[in-house]
Design a protein around this motif. Structure first.
Motif, short mmCIF file in Angstrom:
data_model
loop_
_atom_site.label_atom_id
_atom_site.label_comp_id
_atom_site.label_asym_id
_atom_site.label_seq_id
_atom_site.Cartn_x
_atom_site.Cartn_y
_atom_site.Cartn_z
N ASP A 163 -3.35 35.07 83.85
CA ASP A 163 -2.82 33.99 85.29
C ASP A 163 -3.18 35.90 86.21
O ASP A 163 -2.27 36.30 86.70
N LYS A 170 2.28 35.21 77.11
CA LYS A 170 1.39 34.39 77.34
C LYS A 170 2.01 33.20 77.92
O LYS A 170 1.19 32.33 79.11
N ALA A 172 0.68 30.91 80.94
CA ALA A 172 0.23 29.67 80.31
C ALA A 172 0.98 28.49 81.82
O ALA A 172 -0.04 28.07 82.21
N ALA A 176 -6.88 31.65 87.23
CA ALA A 176 -6.61 32.47 85.85
C ALA A 176 -7.98 32.93 86.03
O ALA A 176 -9.05 32.96 87.24
N SER A 223 -5.32 27.90 79.80
CA SER A 223 -3.73 27.77 79.93
C SER A 223 -3.85 28.68 78.61
O SER A 223 -2.54 28.91 77.96
N MET A 250 -4.44 32.37 77.68
CA MET A 250 -3.62 33.14 77.67
C MET A 250 -3.63 33.87 76.62
O MET A 250 -3.41 33.92 75.59
#
Length: 142
Positions: free
Chosen positions: A51, A66, A70, A79, A111, A114
């Protein structure tokens, strides 16, 4: 049998190298825009999906981040892919017009990826000192 396998290989189309889409070329309305496109190059990178907002602001990444990462990406944060040498590429969908019109998104797909290591191919741009990788929207993300 070997001959048959060789014939199949010869008939299989070679993987196509990444390139700018027709709508991206169409969006390059000025000579300056066309020059920026000309500076782009096909690139394949391997790294961790992150991210961008939490990584660049707080250094957050990996399994511990994570769930948060996400949610951030699913809700609109960009991202990226972080390579082992520390280079961060912001990931954008290619082609231009569907992205502009809200019809091409990588949010849900990335996402769900991730903190995973992925290998992605696309067109790379370093315009303005920002590393960006424009990738096709995978079929499973449509």
């Amino acid at each position: 049998m070997l001959l048959f396998a060789c014939l199949l290989l010869l008939q299989s189309p070679a993987p196509q190298a990444p390139a700018w889409s027709a709508t991206t070329f169409e969006a390059a309305a000025t000579e300056a825009n066309k020059q920026v496109l000309a500076e782009g190059k096909p690139l394949t990178v391997t790294g961790e999906v992150v991210d961008v907002s939490c990584y660049t602001q707080l250094g957050k990444r990996g399994e511990a981040h994570k769930a948060c990462g996400a949610m951030c990406v699913a809700n609109g944060a960009p991202a990226g892919i972080l390579t082992t040498d520390g280079t961060l590429y912001i990931l954008m969908p290619e082609p231009h017009h569907p992205r502009r019109d809200g019809n091409a998104s990588l949010a849900k797909y990335l996402s769900e990826k991730m903190a995973q290591t992925m290998t992605l191919s696309g067109m790379a741009s370093d315009h303005g000192g920002i590393h960006t990788l424009f990738i096709p929207v995978p079929a499973e993300a449509r």
